[in-house]
Design a protein around this motif. Structure first.
Motif, PDB file in Angstrom:
ATOM      1  N   VAL A   1      28.000  40.115 -40.706  1.00 32.96           N
ATOM      2  CA  VAL A   1      26.881  39.340 -41.169  1.00 32.96           C
ATOM      3  C   VAL A   1      27.019  39.561 -42.627  1.00 32.96           C
ATOM      4  O   VAL A   1      26.558  38.317 -43.299  1.00 32.96           O
ATOM      5  N   PHE A   2      26.939  40.512 -43.274  1.00 32.22           N
ATOM      6  CA  PHE A   2      26.923  40.470 -44.769  1.00 32.22           C
ATOM      7  C   PHE A   2      28.286  39.982 -45.400  1.00 32.22           C
ATOM      8  O   PHE A   2      28.160  39.208 -46.278  1.00 32.22           O
TER       9      PHE A   2
ATOM     10  N   THR B   1      29.311  32.563 -48.192  1.00 33.88           N
ATOM     11  CA  THR B   1      28.538  31.648 -47.978  1.00 33.88           C
ATOM     12  C   THR B   1      27.784  31.509 -49.362  1.00 33.88           C
ATOM     13  O   THR B   1      28.051  30.191 -49.975  1.00 33.88           O
TER      14      THR B   1
ATOM     15  N   TYR C   1      27.523  36.389 -45.150  1.00 39.33           N
ATOM     16  CA  TYR C   1      26.334  35.862 -46.144  1.00 39.33           C
ATOM     17  C   TYR C   1      26.924  35.823 -47.571  1.00 39.33           C
ATOM     18  O   TYR C   1      26.740  34.860 -48.299  1.00 39.33           O
TER      19      TYR C   1
END
Length: 60
Positions: free
Chosen positions: A27-28, A34, A31
């Motif tokens: 997830v990190f 992005t 993130y």
């Protein structure tokens, strides 16, 4: 459970920690990738500014 060798011999809490760590890392990673991709260029703002300058020149 067939999968990564040695993973099945771990305890339940250890498996949960490993899975949670992998998910958090994923997830990190998404993130930060992005945010870097979106915030890296100002091409759209430059195009808008140029369009507004050209429009103001035509109006004048």
């Amino acid at each position: 459970m067939t999968g990564i060798s040695g993973f099945s011999s771990l305890g339940l809490k250890t498996k949960n920690v490993v899975v949670a760590g992998g998910l958090i890392a994923f997830v990190f990673g998404v993130y930060f990738y992005t945010m870097r991709a979106v915030g890296g260029t100002y091409e759209l703002q430059t195009a808008i500014d140029k369009f507004e300058r050209d429009k103001n020149k035509q109006d004048a």
